[in-house]
Design a protein around this motif. Structure first.
Motif, PDB file in Angstrom:
ATOM      1  N   GLU A  44       0.812  -1.076  -0.004  1.00 38.52           N
ATOM      2  CA  GLU A  44       0.076   0.185   0.218  1.00 38.52           C
ATOM      3  C   GLU A  44       0.910   1.275   0.017  1.00 38.52           C
ATOM      4  N   ASP A  45       2.172   1.162   0.017  1.00 37.97           N
ATOM      5  CA  ASP A  45       3.168   2.205   0.072  1.00 37.97           C
ATOM      6  C   ASP A  45       3.829   2.497  -1.395  1.00 37.97           C
ATOM      7  N   THR A  46       3.208   3.298  -2.199  1.00 40.54           N
ATOM      8  CA  THR A  46       3.771   3.403  -3.618  1.00 40.54           C
ATOM      9  C   THR A  46       5.136   3.955  -3.654  1.00 40.54           C
ATOM     10  N   GLU A  47       5.672   4.783  -2.868  1.00 37.83           N
ATOM     11  CA  GLU A  47       7.169   5.280  -3.160  1.00 37.83           C
ATOM     12  C   GLU A  47       7.993   3.994  -2.454  1.00 37.83           C
ATOM     13  N   ALA A  50       8.190   1.790  -5.491  1.00 41.22           N
ATOM     14  CA  ALA A  50       9.007   1.986  -6.653  1.00 41.22           C
ATOM     15  C   ALA A  50      10.489   1.981  -6.189  1.00 41.22           C
ATOM     16  N   GLN A  51      10.866   2.287  -4.910  1.00 41.28           N
ATOM     17  CA  GLN A  51      12.149   2.182  -4.512  1.00 41.28           C
ATOM     18  C   GLN A  51      12.725   0.734  -4.843  1.00 41.28           C
ATOM     19  N   LEU A  52      11.950  -0.170  -4.080  1.00 45.65           N
ATOM     20  CA  LEU A  52      12.472  -1.478  -4.232  1.00 45.65           C
ATOM     21  C   LEU A  52      12.449  -2.198  -5.974  1.00 45.65           C
ATOM     22  N   PHE A  53      11.579  -1.699  -6.584  1.00 47.44           N
ATOM     23  CA  PHE A  53      11.467  -2.028  -7.816  1.00 47.44           C
ATOM     24  C   PHE A  53      12.609  -1.211  -8.667  1.00 47.44           C
TER      25      PHE A  53
END
Length: 286
Positions: A44-47, A50-53
């Protein structure tokens, strides 16, 4: 129509992951990773997703992944099932039903299981739990990082919390990196769940002092490559025992460091900041 942040993430990440360059020997050995994995709220944490991907996408896509999670403490040393599509372990409670229905069907990992077993001494045989799938310390972050589930994944148990034994375990896994295997330690840089305040959970306050202090101490030691200080956390780390009332979310980093070419070399921090007051600090080694 309401869509979950994970659904939006997957819509963009799956095609990008399919186009990702796959590791070849010309890429050289893969780094080793330590990541703070969160739990279903990561989805549920978009940021954070995005960091992990983004981190995963900056690396060649591995030929296989070997991950040590905080959520499987077992001795003797054990492996999860190597069979393709083994059902996941839903080792959490109190979340939405959709999280208990998620899948992450990865390919057969028999070849990796054989390599891991061969890397261990006769005094440390490896047992494969043929019915055990990946727990949430493994499949939650990997579903974000490699969302197509097209990389064979094995989970290795955490057989001890002794830093030097875990460094040695990592050292034995080091040659796998030359074969395109990504070695990952999955934990949480601080994990004092019993000591979180309502304001921490709701995100209306800064991180607790014990979380900030431990994170700053770990960041400094990692930046200096000071493995012995990290290993002596029980005596040297500020914020203890609040930052880690139990240490299974911290100690996987010693497998990560042990599998590095030079365990005492400064690491590269890839993610920092806090989630519900807990440090998300994650790093990779050369």
């Amino acid at each position: 129509m309401v869509t979950y942040p994970l659904d939006r993430h997957l819509a963009a990440a799956v095609p990008a992951s399919r186009a990702q360059h796959t590791w070849t020997p010309a890429d050289g050995p893969l780094p080793t990773l330590y990541l703070s994995h969160g739990a279903p709220p990561l989805f549920e944490d978009t940021e954070w997703m995005a960091q992990l991907f983004g981190w995963a996408h900056r690396l060649p896509k591995p030929k296989a992944i070997l991950i040590v999670s905080a959520h499987w403490e077992s001795a003797p040393l054990s492996l999860s099932s190597s069979a393709a599509g083994t059902p996941l372990v839903y080792d959490f409670g109190g979340f939405a039903r959709r999280y208990y229905e998620m899948t992450y069907a990865t390919p057969d990992a028999t070849a990796l299981a054989r390599r891991v077993a061969a890397a261990m001494p006769d005094t440390e045989p490896v047992h494969e739990h043929r019915g055990r799938g990946l727990d949430h310390g493994a499949w939650v972050p990997l579903k974000v990082m490699y969302p197509d589930g097209d990389v064979p994944v094995l989970q290795l148990s955490l057989p001890t919390h002794d830093p030097h034994r875990l460094l040695e375990l990592g050292r034995r896994l080091r040659p796998l990196r030359d074969e395109g295997v990504l070695v990952v330690g999955s934990g949480f840089m601080t994990h004092g769940l019993p000591f979180l305040r309502r304001a921490d959970v709701e995100g209306t306050a800064g991180p607790p002092g014990w979380s900030r202090d431990f994170d700053a101490w770990a960041a400094d030691a990692l930046a200096r490559g000071d493995v012995e200080t990290l290993a002596d956390y029980a005596h040297k780390a500020p914020g203890m025992p609040y930052a880690h009332p139990t240490v299974e979310h911290y100690t996987p980093l010693f497998v990560t460091l042990g599998a590095a070419e030079q365990p005492d070399k400064p690491v590269t921090t890839t993610i920092d900041g806090y989630f519900m007051g807990l440090s998300k600090r994650s790093f990779q080694t050369a």
